[in-house]
Design a protein around this motif. Structure first.
Motif, PDB file in Angstrom:
ATOM      1  N   THR A   5     -26.734 -24.891  23.202  1.00  0.00           N
ATOM      2  CA  THR A   5     -28.139 -25.083  22.855  1.00  0.00           C
ATOM      3  C   THR A   5     -28.715 -23.787  22.295  1.00  0.00           C
ATOM      4  OG1 THR A   5     -28.361 -26.714  24.606  1.00  0.00           O
ATOM      5  CG2 THR A   5     -30.404 -25.773  23.748  1.00  0.00           C
ATOM      6  N   LEU A   6     -28.361 -22.668  22.897  1.00  0.00           N
ATOM      7  CA  LEU A   6     -28.840 -21.375  22.411  1.00  0.00           C
ATOM      8  C   LEU A   6     -28.286 -21.063  21.024  1.00  0.00           C
ATOM      9  CD1 LEU A   6     -28.622 -19.365  25.738  1.00  0.00           C
ATOM     10  CD2 LEU A   6     -30.691 -20.090  24.556  1.00  0.00           C
ATOM     11  N   ILE A   7     -27.047 -21.446  20.783  1.00  0.00           N
ATOM     12  CA  ILE A   7     -26.463 -21.239  19.455  1.00  0.00           C
ATOM     13  C   ILE A   7     -27.210 -22.079  18.417  1.00  0.00           C
ATOM     14  CG2 ILE A   7     -24.391 -21.639  18.050  1.00  0.00           C
ATOM     15  CD1 ILE A   7     -22.758 -20.878  20.598  1.00  0.00           C
ATOM     16  N   ALA A   8     -27.523 -23.323  18.777  1.00  0.00           N
ATOM     17  CA  ALA A   8     -28.282 -24.180  17.860  1.00  0.00           C
ATOM     18  C   ALA A   8     -29.670 -23.589  17.593  1.00  0.00           C
ATOM     19  CB  ALA A   8     -28.403 -25.588  18.437  1.00  0.00           C
ATOM     20  N   GLU A   9     -30.315 -23.073  18.630  1.00  0.00           N
ATOM     21  CA  GLU A   9     -31.617 -22.430  18.441  1.00  0.00           C
ATOM     22  C   GLU A   9     -31.492 -21.197  17.556  1.00  0.00           C
ATOM     23  OE1 GLU A   9     -33.425 -21.632  22.209  1.00  0.00           O
ATOM     24  OE2 GLU A   9     -33.822 -23.757  22.589  1.00  0.00           O
ATOM     25  N   ASN A  10     -30.392 -20.467  17.712  1.00  0.00           N
ATOM     26  CA  ASN A  10     -30.163 -19.286  16.876  1.00  0.00           C
ATOM     27  C   ASN A  10     -30.000 -19.693  15.412  1.00  0.00           C
ATOM     28  OD1 ASN A  10     -29.673 -16.715  16.009  1.00  0.00           O
ATOM     29  ND2 ASN A  10     -27.841 -16.401  17.234  1.00  0.00           N
ATOM     30  N   ILE A  11     -29.362 -20.823  15.166  1.00  0.00           N
ATOM     31  CA  ILE A  11     -29.225 -21.312  13.792  1.00  0.00           C
ATOM     32  C   ILE A  11     -30.602 -21.638  13.216  1.00  0.00           C
ATOM     33  CG2 ILE A  11     -28.352 -23.220  12.377  1.00  0.00           C
ATOM     34  CD1 ILE A  11     -25.891 -23.249  14.276  1.00  0.00           C
ATOM     35  N   LEU A  12     -31.432 -22.311  14.009  1.00  0.00           N
ATOM     36  CA  LEU A  12     -32.797 -22.625  13.542  1.00  0.00           C
ATOM     37  C   LEU A  12     -33.606 -21.353  13.295  1.00  0.00           C
ATOM     38  CD1 LEU A  12     -33.724 -25.697  15.764  1.00  0.00           C
ATOM     39  CD2 LEU A  12     -33.350 -25.655  13.299  1.00  0.00           C
ATOM     40  N   ASP A  13     -33.484 -20.381  14.195  1.00  0.00           N
ATOM     41  CA  ASP A  13     -34.186 -19.104  14.006  1.00  0.00           C
ATOM     42  C   ASP A  13     -33.725 -18.419  12.726  1.00  0.00           C
ATOM     43  OD1 ASP A  13     -35.548 -19.540  16.367  1.00  0.00           O
ATOM     44  OD2 ASP A  13     -34.273 -18.187  17.556  1.00  0.00           O
ATOM     45  N   THR A  14     -32.432 -18.502  12.439  1.00  0.00           N
ATOM     46  CA  THR A  14     -31.889 -17.904  11.217  1.00  0.00           C
ATOM     47  C   THR A  14     -32.451 -18.595   9.983  1.00  0.00           C
ATOM     48  OG1 THR A  14     -29.862 -17.316  12.386  1.00  0.00           O
ATOM     49  CG2 THR A  14     -29.769 -17.314   9.983  1.00  0.00           C
ATOM     50  N   MET A  15     -32.576 -19.902  10.054  1.00  0.00           N
ATOM     51  CA  MET A  15     -33.144 -20.640   8.918  1.00  0.00           C
ATOM     52  C   MET A  15     -34.603 -20.235   8.687  1.00  0.00           C
ATOM     53  SD  MET A  15     -31.341 -24.330   9.652  1.00  0.00           S
ATOM     54  CE  MET A  15     -32.397 -25.223   8.546  1.00  0.00           C
ATOM     55  N   MET A  44     -35.840  -8.822   5.693  1.00  0.00           N
ATOM     56  CA  MET A  44     -34.395  -8.779   5.435  1.00  0.00           C
ATOM     57  C   MET A  44     -33.630  -8.231   6.640  1.00  0.00           C
ATOM     58  SD  MET A  44     -33.849 -10.250   2.621  1.00  0.00           S
ATOM     59  CE  MET A  44     -32.169  -9.836   2.291  1.00  0.00           C
ATOM     60  N   ALA A  45     -34.194  -7.258   7.339  1.00  0.00           N
ATOM     61  CA  ALA A  45     -33.551  -6.724   8.547  1.00  0.00           C
ATOM     62  C   ALA A  45     -33.484  -7.791   9.636  1.00  0.00           C
ATOM     63  CB  ALA A  45     -34.306  -5.492   9.045  1.00  0.00           C
ATOM     64  N   GLU A  46     -34.554  -8.574   9.774  1.00  0.00           N
ATOM     65  CA  GLU A  46     -34.545  -9.670  10.751  1.00  0.00           C
ATOM     66  C   GLU A  46     -33.496 -10.712  10.390  1.00  0.00           C
ATOM     67  OE1 GLU A  46     -38.523 -11.182  10.792  1.00  0.00           O
ATOM     68  OE2 GLU A  46     -39.314  -9.431  11.858  1.00  0.00           O
ATOM     69  N   LEU A  47     -33.408 -11.047   9.116  1.00  0.00           N
ATOM     70  CA  LEU A  47     -32.406 -12.009   8.660  1.00  0.00           C
ATOM     71  C   LEU A  47     -30.998 -11.484   8.919  1.00  0.00           C
ATOM     72  CD1 LEU A  47     -31.611 -14.627   7.263  1.00  0.00           C
ATOM     73  CD2 LEU A  47     -31.891 -13.435   5.066  1.00  0.00           C
ATOM     74  N   GLN A  48     -30.780 -10.221   8.639  1.00  0.00           N
ATOM     75  CA  GLN A  48     -29.466  -9.622   8.871  1.00  0.00           C
ATOM     76  C   GLN A  48     -29.096  -9.685  10.355  1.00  0.00           C
ATOM     77  OE1 GLN A  48     -29.158  -5.507   7.755  1.00  0.00           O
ATOM     78  NE2 GLN A  48     -26.952  -5.474   8.033  1.00  0.00           N
ATOM     79  N   ASP A  49     -30.055  -9.444  11.231  1.00  0.00           N
ATOM     80  CA  ASP A  49     -29.803  -9.513  12.670  1.00  0.00           C
ATOM     81  C   ASP A  49     -29.389 -10.925  13.080  1.00  0.00           C
ATOM     82  OD1 ASP A  49     -29.869  -8.469  15.391  1.00  0.00           O
ATOM     83  OD2 ASP A  49     -31.695  -9.685  15.632  1.00  0.00           O
ATOM     84  N   HIS A  50     -30.118 -11.931  12.603  1.00  0.00           N
ATOM     85  CA  HIS A  50     -29.783 -13.313  12.935  1.00  0.00           C
ATOM     86  C   HIS A  50     -28.411 -13.703  12.391  1.00  0.00           C
ATOM     87  CE1 HIS A  50     -33.500 -14.628  14.816  1.00  0.00           C
ATOM     88  NE2 HIS A  50     -34.191 -14.043  13.852  1.00  0.00           N
ATOM     89  N   LEU A  51     -28.117 -13.296  11.167  1.00  0.00           N
ATOM     90  CA  LEU A  51     -26.834 -13.638  10.564  1.00  0.00           C
ATOM     91  C   LEU A  51     -25.661 -12.960  11.271  1.00  0.00           C
ATOM     92  CD1 LEU A  51     -27.794 -13.597   6.787  1.00  0.00           C
ATOM     93  CD2 LEU A  51     -27.196 -15.601   8.175  1.00  0.00           C
ATOM     94  N   SER A  52     -25.867 -11.736  11.745  1.00  0.00           N
ATOM     95  CA  SER A  52     -24.780 -11.054  12.454  1.00  0.00           C
ATOM     96  C   SER A  52     -24.483 -11.743  13.785  1.00  0.00           C
ATOM     97  CB  SER A  52     -25.104  -9.572  12.657  1.00  0.00           C
ATOM     98  OG  SER A  52     -26.198  -9.416  13.520  1.00  0.00           O
ATOM     99  N   LYS A  53     -25.513 -12.276  14.454  1.00  0.00           N
ATOM    100  CA  LYS A  53     -25.290 -13.025  15.697  1.00  0.00           C
ATOM    101  C   LYS A  53     -24.508 -14.302  15.424  1.00  0.00           C
ATOM    102  CE  LYS A  53     -29.435 -11.380  18.044  1.00  0.00           C
ATOM    103  NZ  LYS A  53     -30.788 -11.770  18.509  1.00  0.00           N
ATOM    104  N   LEU A  54     -24.876 -14.998  14.362  1.00  0.00           N
ATOM    105  CA  LEU A  54     -24.144 -16.213  14.007  1.00  0.00           C
ATOM    106  C   LEU A  54     -22.697 -15.911  13.629  1.00  0.00           C
ATOM    107  CD1 LEU A  54     -26.686 -18.296  11.911  1.00  0.00           C
ATOM    108  CD2 LEU A  54     -25.837 -18.764  14.202  1.00  0.00           C
ATOM    109  N   LYS A  55     -22.489 -14.823  12.908  1.00  0.00           N
ATOM    110  CA  LYS A  55     -21.127 -14.454  12.507  1.00  0.00           C
ATOM    111  C   LYS A  55     -20.261 -14.160  13.724  1.00  0.00           C
ATOM    112  CE  LYS A  55     -18.474 -11.362   9.516  1.00  0.00           C
ATOM    113  NZ  LYS A  55     -17.268 -11.861  10.055  1.00  0.00           N
TER     114      LYS A  55
END
Length: 92
Positions: A5-15, A44-55
């Motif tokens: 569920t947290l991973i799914a929320e992280n995907i939404l936050d990244t979007m 862009m820094a916030e986006l990079q942070d979210h993308l690194s967590k997803l990666k």
């Protein structure tokens, strides 16, 4: 709340972070000034942070899935979370 569920929320936050970065990019293109550029860099820094967590999750998807399964079994049989995990917990 499960890790999945947290991973799914992280995907939404990244979007959402992607949308905000895109908006900041368009605003910068419309009007170039230091304030707009600073806002763009922040987004862009916030986006990079979210993308690194997803990666991190995608690079270790089997380990996350196994840890999630073991957590669920541990909770079902002993009502405790496992202490040892191969992956970091997503919860803060």
């Amino acid at each position: 709340m499960s890790e999945l569920t947290l991973i799914a929320e992280n995907i939404l936050d990244t979007m959402h972070a992607l949308e905000e970065a895109h908006t900041a990019s368009n605003q910068l293109l419309d009007e170039v000034n230091p304030e707009k550029f600073d806002e763009f860099k922040v987004r862009m820094a916030e986006l990079q942070d979210h993308l690194s967590k997803l990666k991190m999750v995608l690079d270790n998807e089997k380990a996350y899935a196994m840890d999630e399964l073991i957590d669920a079994l541990g909770h079902a049989y002993s009502n405790h979370e496992i202490k040892y995990r191969r992956t970091p917990r997503m919860r803060t």
